[in-house]
Design a protein around this motif. Structure first.
Motif, PDB file in Angstrom:
ATOM      1  N   THR A 350       0.838  -1.204   0.000  1.00 26.08           N
ATOM      2  CA  THR A 350       0.000   0.000   0.000  1.00 26.08           C
ATOM      3  C   THR A 350       0.872   1.253   0.000  1.00 26.08           C
ATOM      4  OG1 THR A 350      -0.103   0.220   2.405  1.00 26.08           O
ATOM      5  CG2 THR A 350      -1.766  -1.186   1.376  1.00 26.08           C
ATOM      6  N   LEU A 351       0.279   2.328  -0.470  1.00 22.33           N
ATOM      7  CA  LEU A 351       0.937   3.638  -0.420  1.00 22.33           C
ATOM      8  C   LEU A 351      -0.079   4.638   0.092  1.00 22.33           C
ATOM      9  CD1 LEU A 351       3.364   5.550  -1.230  1.00 22.33           C
ATOM     10  CD2 LEU A 351       2.187   5.855  -3.413  1.00 22.33           C
ATOM     11  N   PHE A 352       0.352   5.521   0.982  1.00 13.91           N
ATOM     12  CA  PHE A 352      -0.539   6.534   1.547  1.00 13.91           C
ATOM     13  C   PHE A 352      -0.200   7.896   0.948  1.00 13.91           C
ATOM     14  CE2 PHE A 352      -1.079   9.911   4.701  1.00 13.91           C
ATOM     15  CZ  PHE A 352      -2.387   9.752   5.100  1.00 13.91           C
ATOM     16  N   LEU A 353      -1.194   8.536   0.366  1.00 12.66           N
ATOM     17  CA  LEU A 353      -0.984   9.881  -0.182  1.00 12.66           C
ATOM     18  C   LEU A 353      -2.024  10.823   0.409  1.00 12.66           C
ATOM     19  CD1 LEU A 353      -0.580   9.211  -4.018  1.00 12.66           C
ATOM     20  CD2 LEU A 353       1.250   9.489  -2.332  1.00 12.66           C
ATOM     21  N   GLU A 354      -1.575  12.007   0.785  1.00 14.15           N
ATOM     22  CA  GLU A 354      -2.513  13.000   1.297  1.00 14.15           C
ATOM     23  C   GLU A 354      -2.476  14.191   0.352  1.00 14.15           C
ATOM     24  OE1 GLU A 354      -3.476  13.549   5.873  1.00 14.15           O
ATOM     25  OE2 GLU A 354      -1.707  14.655   5.264  1.00 14.15           O
ATOM     26  N   VAL A 355      -3.622  14.579  -0.161  1.00 15.26           N
ATOM     27  CA  VAL A 355      -3.665  15.670  -1.139  1.00 15.26           C
ATOM     28  C   VAL A 355      -4.718  16.696  -0.707  1.00 15.26           C
ATOM     29  CG1 VAL A 355      -2.912  14.287  -3.109  1.00 15.26           C
ATOM     30  CG2 VAL A 355      -5.336  14.367  -2.536  1.00 15.26           C
ATOM     31  N   GLU A 356      -4.718  17.815  -1.394  1.00 16.98           N
ATOM     32  CA  GLU A 356      -5.753  18.823  -1.164  1.00 16.98           C
ATOM     33  C   GLU A 356      -6.333  19.221  -2.505  1.00 16.98           C
ATOM     34  OE1 GLU A 356      -5.230  21.722   2.122  1.00 16.98           O
ATOM     35  OE2 GLU A 356      -3.123  21.163   1.965  1.00 16.98           O
ATOM     36  N   THR A 357      -7.640  19.475  -2.529  1.00 20.71           N
ATOM     37  CA  THR A 357      -8.243  19.883  -3.793  1.00 20.71           C
ATOM     38  C   THR A 357      -7.644  21.228  -4.185  1.00 20.71           C
ATOM     39  OG1 THR A 357     -10.037  21.097  -2.763  1.00 20.71           O
ATOM     40  CG2 THR A 357     -10.458  18.784  -3.206  1.00 20.71           C
ATOM     41  N   GLY A 358      -7.538  21.447  -5.468  1.00 22.61           N
ATOM     42  CA  GLY A 358      -7.055  22.745  -5.945  1.00 22.61           C
ATOM     43  C   GLY A 358      -5.556  22.881  -5.944  1.00 22.61           C
ATOM     44  N   LYS A 359      -4.859  21.897  -5.370  1.00 27.30           N
ATOM     45  CA  LYS A 359      -3.402  21.958  -5.395  1.00 27.30           C
ATOM     46  C   LYS A 359      -2.899  20.829  -6.282  1.00 27.30           C
ATOM     47  CE  LYS A 359      -2.553  24.130  -0.964  1.00 27.30           C
ATOM     48  NZ  LYS A 359      -2.138  23.944   0.419  1.00 27.30           N
ATOM     49  N   PRO A 360      -1.966  21.144  -7.182  1.00 26.58           N
ATOM     50  CA  PRO A 360      -1.494  20.081  -8.080  1.00 26.58           C
ATOM     51  C   PRO A 360      -0.696  19.025  -7.321  1.00 26.58           C
ATOM     52  CG  PRO A 360      -0.216  22.091  -8.369  1.00 26.58           C
ATOM     53  CD  PRO A 360      -1.303  22.421  -7.405  1.00 26.58           C
ATOM     54  N   VAL A 361      -0.578  17.866  -7.929  1.00 27.89           N
ATOM     55  CA  VAL A 361       0.248  16.809  -7.335  1.00 27.89           C
ATOM     56  C   VAL A 361       1.691  17.324  -7.309  1.00 27.89           C
ATOM     57  CG1 VAL A 361       1.119  14.472  -7.682  1.00 27.89           C
ATOM     58  CG2 VAL A 361      -1.272  15.004  -8.173  1.00 27.89           C
ATOM     59  N   ASP A 362       2.284  17.372  -6.123  1.00 24.65           N
ATOM     60  CA  ASP A 362       3.620  17.963  -6.035  1.00 24.65           C
ATOM     61  C   ASP A 362       4.718  16.942  -6.349  1.00 24.65           C
ATOM     62  OD1 ASP A 362       3.677  16.374  -3.810  1.00 24.65           O
ATOM     63  OD2 ASP A 362       3.533  18.001  -2.357  1.00 24.65           O
ATOM     64  N   GLY A 363       5.950  17.447  -6.398  1.00 27.98           N
ATOM     65  CA  GLY A 363       7.100  16.614  -6.758  1.00 27.98           C
ATOM     66  C   GLY A 363       7.274  15.404  -5.858  1.00 27.98           C
ATOM     67  N   PRO A 364       7.283  15.620  -4.517  1.00 27.59           N
ATOM     68  CA  PRO A 364       7.470  14.454  -3.629  1.00 27.59           C
ATOM     69  C   PRO A 364       6.380  13.396  -3.822  1.00 27.59           C
ATOM     70  CG  PRO A 364       7.764  16.499  -2.409  1.00 27.59           C
ATOM     71  CD  PRO A 364       7.289  16.884  -3.777  1.00 27.59           C
ATOM     72  N   THR A 365       5.125  13.830  -4.027  1.00 26.51           N
ATOM     73  CA  THR A 365       4.035  12.857  -4.219  1.00 26.51           C
ATOM     74  C   THR A 365       4.284  12.068  -5.499  1.00 26.51           C
ATOM     75  OG1 THR A 365       2.533  14.344  -3.091  1.00 26.51           O
ATOM     76  CG2 THR A 365       1.520  12.619  -4.409  1.00 26.51           C
ATOM     77  N   ARG A 366       4.675  12.789  -6.551  1.00 33.07           N
ATOM     78  CA  ARG A 366       4.975  12.115  -7.826  1.00 33.07           C
ATOM     79  C   ARG A 366       6.074  11.066  -7.614  1.00 33.07           C
ATOM     80  NH1 ARG A 366       5.371  12.592 -13.469  1.00 33.07           N
ATOM     81  NH2 ARG A 366       3.731  14.151 -13.569  1.00 33.07           N
ATOM     82  N   THR A 367       7.113  11.455  -6.902  1.00 36.00           N
ATOM     83  CA  THR A 367       8.234  10.530  -6.670  1.00 36.00           C
ATOM     84  C   THR A 367       7.758   9.306  -5.890  1.00 36.00           C
ATOM     85  OG1 THR A 367       9.675  12.443  -6.576  1.00 36.00           O
ATOM     86  CG2 THR A 367      10.588  10.384  -5.716  1.00 36.00           C
ATOM     87  N   ARG A 368       6.898   9.523  -4.903  1.00 35.35           N
ATOM     88  CA  ARG A 368       6.428   8.392  -4.096  1.00 35.35           C
ATOM     89  C   ARG A 368       5.596   7.414  -4.939  1.00 35.35           C
ATOM     90  NH1 ARG A 368       3.342  10.037   0.661  1.00 35.35           N
ATOM     91  NH2 ARG A 368       3.733   7.902   1.343  1.00 35.35           N
ATOM     92  N   VAL A 369       4.748   7.992  -5.808  1.00 32.55           N
ATOM     93  CA  VAL A 369       3.938   7.115  -6.667  1.00 32.55           C
ATOM     94  C   VAL A 369       4.859   6.334  -7.607  1.00 32.55           C
ATOM     95  CG1 VAL A 369       2.139   7.027  -8.444  1.00 32.55           C
ATOM     96  CG2 VAL A 369       1.915   8.620  -6.538  1.00 32.55           C
ATOM     97  N   GLU A 370       5.826   7.040  -8.172  1.00 30.75           N
ATOM     98  CA  GLU A 370       6.763   6.366  -9.095  1.00 30.75           C
ATOM     99  C   GLU A 370       7.494   5.239  -8.379  1.00 30.75           C
ATOM    100  OE1 GLU A 370       7.698  10.265 -11.925  1.00 30.75           O
ATOM    101  OE2 GLU A 370       9.139   9.653 -10.387  1.00 30.75           O
ATOM    102  N   THR A 371       7.944   5.531  -7.160  1.00 27.42           N
ATOM    103  CA  THR A 371       8.697   4.527  -6.392  1.00 27.42           C
ATOM    104  C   THR A 371       7.804   3.330  -6.071  1.00 27.42           C
ATOM    105  OG1 THR A 371       9.908   6.348  -5.413  1.00 27.42           O
ATOM    106  CG2 THR A 371      10.164   4.211  -4.343  1.00 27.42           C
ATOM    107  N   PHE A 372       6.566   3.625  -5.712  1.00 24.74           N
ATOM    108  CA  PHE A 372       5.626   2.553  -5.378  1.00 24.74           C
ATOM    109  C   PHE A 372       5.436   1.625  -6.580  1.00 24.74           C
ATOM    110  CE2 PHE A 372       1.133   1.030  -4.902  1.00 24.74           C
ATOM    111  CZ  PHE A 372       1.325   0.282  -3.748  1.00 24.74           C
ATOM    112  N   LEU A 373       5.272   2.219  -7.750  1.00 21.82           N
ATOM    113  CA  LEU A 373       5.101   1.405  -8.964  1.00 21.82           C
ATOM    114  C   LEU A 373       6.367   0.603  -9.264  1.00 21.82           C
ATOM    115  CD1 LEU A 373       2.694   1.079 -10.941  1.00 21.82           C
ATOM    116  CD2 LEU A 373       2.417   2.922  -9.330  1.00 21.82           C
ATOM    117  N   GLN A 374       7.522   1.242  -9.018  1.00 20.29           N
ATOM    118  CA  GLN A 374       8.781   0.511  -9.237  1.00 20.29           C
ATOM    119  C   GLN A 374       8.871  -0.686  -8.299  1.00 20.29           C
ATOM    120  OE1 GLN A 374      11.619   3.684  -8.837  1.00 20.29           O
ATOM    121  NE2 GLN A 374      10.918   4.634 -10.768  1.00 20.29           N
TER     122      GLN A 374
END
Lengths: 383, 410
Positions: A350-374
């Motif tokens: 599992t991967l946990f991501l916390e986001v807010e509406t109206g704010k774009p997906v930031d760099g660290p979140t992108r990296t975490r998703v990429e790492t999770f997929l890897q």
């Protein structure tokens, strides 16, 4: 019309929801009923000749909301209210608040005190959906709402109108389910971002138009898929409340994965389970609300959500789950640790991501998703 | 330091305090050793219907009261951190986080709560308790009863009444099944009457603070509250609150105020900041200000008029549904205005409590209503009831000073 053209119409609606609603209101002379949660009987609104319109919150800067809701309120509630305070929602004839979480419950009060140009209705649904009294009470709340619609719009809602509305919404739910299944079976035939826009758009656009377009889309997409990759894509399930970040899908797909299913209220929780057409309308709608995929703000047993999630994982052969939560969302936040433990015990990363509406997906979140997929890809290699 | 005219003890000294401490100590000892006493333990939410448990001889235990004790004993941060390590977000309710942490480690001021035999959750105070009790039901593998009380935004509907009344019957059946015995309706009548009397006594206790100077403050009420929350329906509560009421009336007669040189009187809104009770009490007292009343402690007697003491079970569903936190913001504002008038206060102090969204969201609108209707200054302090990481003494002190300037100018 080809799939791209159809999907583009849903994308336009998501980009400009208020313009879309105004066009329906002015062009079709139909009143608009705003709502905030998937436990909302759109069928009753349709049967009253009105247009149900889900609010997702467009505002990104809180100029006026800060004077009413503290910064530790979730971004969805704050953005929706900012839209209202800034006059963006002045086309709404009725604003309806189905009972969901503490924040939305208080937002309803604050809205009623500050937004004076709409009729305000609360739908005080049961929270405990498994009690013996829940079905009767759910029906009574729906009946009160039906009468409320009749009163507000000065119409008599006939049984036929209710049955037609139920059939229409069942067509939409059937098509969305079919689209999800198509995607789950052939991940490249429609992108995750496209599908996310389609579901959101379905809660914005005229429902008859939605039903027709979705059926056309399903027909057009069936059998169109040609495999583009040699290795099967990693199948991810997104779980949370709203997902207003289609970028997440793109990041996953860039890493060779795909969202094969979701447990979102901007996703499968919107269309899960049909309203039975062989029952009287109100008990039928109540029955669907009691049986559909549950939101964590409701109670359906202490292990219901974990059990449901594991079933989805098994049915859709999920490789990993991404929990996508809005910051300050209490119901999901409380469920998370036990769900994570249950999934990991079952061998699902599992991967946990916390986001807010109206704010774009930031760099660290992108990296975490990429790492999770890897990591998911490496697991495959190691097995 | 001003002294008691008769006892010679400091003005803040009250005979009731050690008495109360003793009762609570005994209560927790009994709860901790319930198994050895052949008793069952039920964890119950602070707004939950305790009376049927008392009638059944079940020991009620309150994780929220435990949360308050954790806050007062300054063990909140470490226990919250335990929960956060388990994956619970630091933005979630600190009562829940602290309790989950204590359940895991046996930490906190009393070494954790006794294990429950059942859980009783009433969502009239928030949706958080529902999630919190689901977690504990999974952890302890015990039955969970939920009393689902529809929110009263503007009206208590007839279908809501039918719904809660049916659940009261479910509650009794749940207890009969859990205890494998018939529900003692006769005893329930006695417990119900005692509960109503306790609520009336508690209201009278709070009413004494209308006197000038106030014989006790909200900080004291937060302490004396424990019994009306935990054990209403028992004789102990009646005895204690009669004693407390006598003592307070004597203080009123003798003109003994809790705050020396009481010059300003304020109303407090929201839960206390448990980890800074003494600090805040001193901060206001040093400025000759007494927090004479609060919206929190009065919640445990606010719906007494909705209860028929001769038909407690029949009227309890409505009474438990219409409590302070389960009503609309405008109704809350109305109650705040009534309290402002009743206690003749000079300002309102609102704790914007990151841990309690149903209490805190709407405060800004209540603030505006109070300013519009009564022209009173309002101070909003953002903090957290248990999590001391969300409190800055320097910042709060500066804000209190600014507030006092505004009050002084009026």
């Amino acid at each position: 019309m080809n799939p791209t053209e159809i999907i583009e119409q849903f994308r336009i609606a998501v980009r400009d929801p208020f313009g879309t609603a105004r066009t329906i209101r002015e062009g079709q002379n139909r009143p608009v009923v705003g709502y905030t949660c998937t436990y909302f009987p759109e069928e009753i609104v349709l049967a009253a000749g009105a247009h149900p319109f889900r609010l997702f919150g467009k505002s990104t800067v809180m100029l006026k909301t800060d004077a009413h809701i503290q910064a530790y309120g979730c971004s969805l509630a704050r953005a929706v209210f900012e839209d209202a305070l800034s006059g963006e929602l002045d086309f709404l004839d009725v604003m309806a608040f189905p009972h969901s979480c503490d924040t939305m419950q208080r937002l309803s009060d604050i809205w009623r005190l500050n937004i004076k140009n709409t009729v305000h209705l609360d739908l005080l649904f049961p929270v405990h959906l498994k009690s013996e009294a829940a079905q009767d009470y759910m029906e009574a709340v729906l009946e009160r709402f039906r009468k409320g619609m009749e009163q507000v719009f000065q119409v008599d809602i006939s049984k036929d109108a209710m049955q037609n509305a139920i059939s229409l919404m069942n067509r939409i739910r059937a098509s969305l389910t079919a689209l999800y299944k198509l995607r789950a079976a052939h991940s490249a035939s429609i992108s995750g971002s496209d599908l996310s826009h389609v579901v959101q758009g379905a809660m914005i656009l005229d429902r008859l138009e939605v039903a027709d377009k979705l059926e056309a889309l399903v027909s057009a997409l069936k059998g169109t898929h040609t495999p583009t990759r040699t290795a099967p894509a990693k199948r991810v399930l997104l779980s949370g409340s709203v997902c207003l970040h289609p970028d997440i899908h793109t990041i996953i797909e860039e890493q060779g994965g795909a969202v094969a299913w979701d447990d979102l209220c901007t996703g499968s929780r919107y269309f899960d389970v049909q309203v039975p057409e062989d029952l009287p309308p109100i008990p039928a709608i109540a029955k669907r609300f009691l049986n559909r995929a549950i939101c964590p703000a409701k109670h359906g047993g202490t292990t219901r959500r974990g059990g449901d999630l594991l079933k989805l994982i098994s049915t859709h052969r999920i490789d990993g789950v991404i929990f996508l939560f809005l910051k300050f969302c209490d119901p999901h936040g409380f469920d998370y640790p036990d769900l994570k433990t249950a999934l990991e015990t079952a061998g699902i990363p599992t991967l946990f991501l916390e986001v807010e509406t109206g704010k774009p997906v930031d760099g660290p979140t992108r990296t975490r998703v990429e790492t999770f997929l890897q990591i998911l890809n490496q697991r495959e290699a190691a097995l | 330091m001003k002294k008691h005219k008769t006892s010679g003890k400091p003005a803040y000294y009250m005979e009731s305090v050690p008495k109360m401490k003793k009762i609570m100590r005994n209560y927790y000892l009994k709860a901790k050793y319930a198994r050895y006493l052949g008793k069952k333990v039920a964890w119950i939410t602070s707004g939950g219907p305790v009376e049927p448990l008392i009638a059944m001889g079940i020991i009620p235990v309150y994780p929220e009261n435990h949360g308050a004790m954790i806050g007062v004993s300054h063990t909140g941060v470490e226990l919250c951190e335990v929960a956060e390590g388990m994956g619970y977000s630091g933005d979630l309710c600190s009562y829940a986080r602290a309790d989950i942490g204590a359940s895991e480690t046996g930490g906190g001021p009393i070494g954790g709560l006794p294990k429950p035999d059942m859980l009783i959750c009433c969502n009239n105070i928030c949706g958080t308790v529902l999630k919190w009790y689901e977690i504990q039901a999974r952890k302890f593998q015990v039955p969970l009863f939920i009393l689902d009380t529809p929110f009263v935004h503007t009206e208590f509907t007839k279908e809501a009444k039918t719904y809660v009344d049916r659940q009261v019957k479910d509650y009794i059946r749940f207890l009969e099944t859990a205890m494998k015995k018939k529900f003692p309706y006769d005893k329930m009548n006695v417990v119900g009457k005692r509960s109503v009397e306790a609520m009336r006594l508690w209201q009278q206790v709070l009413n004494t603070a209308t006197a000038k100077p106030a014989p006790f403050t909200a900080f004291d009420a937060f302490f004396h509250l424990a019994l009306i929350v935990t054990l209403r329906g028992t004789k102990t509560v009646l005895r204690y609150y009669r004693f407390l009421l006598d003592e307070l009336n004597q203080r009123v007669e003798k003109g003994i105020g809790m705050v020396e040189n009481e010059q300003y009187r304020f109303l407090w809104d929201n839960l206390p900041i448990w980890h800074r009770m003494r600090w805040l009490s001193r901060a206001f007292a040093a400025r000759n200000a007494a927090l004479v009343a609060d919206t929190y402690t009065s919640a445990w007697c606010g719906t007494v008029d909705n209860i028929d003491e001769n038909d407690f079970l029949g009227s309890m569903g409505e009474a438990y549904t219409r409590i302070y936190l389960n009503i609309g913001v405008d109704q809350m504002a109305e109650k705040v205005l009534n309290m402002i008038d009743k206690y003749d206060v000079d300002g309102l102090v609102m704790h914007s409590n990151r841990s309690c969204k149903p209490y805190s969201f709407g405060q800004y609108d209540i603030q505006r209503i109070v300013q519009r209707e009564r022209g009173l200054p309002v101070l909003i302090l953002e903090s957290d009831m248990v999590d001391a990481r969300k409190f800055s003494e320097g910042q709060v002190e500066t804000r209190i000073d600014a507030f006092m300037e505004m009050v002084g100018q009026k």
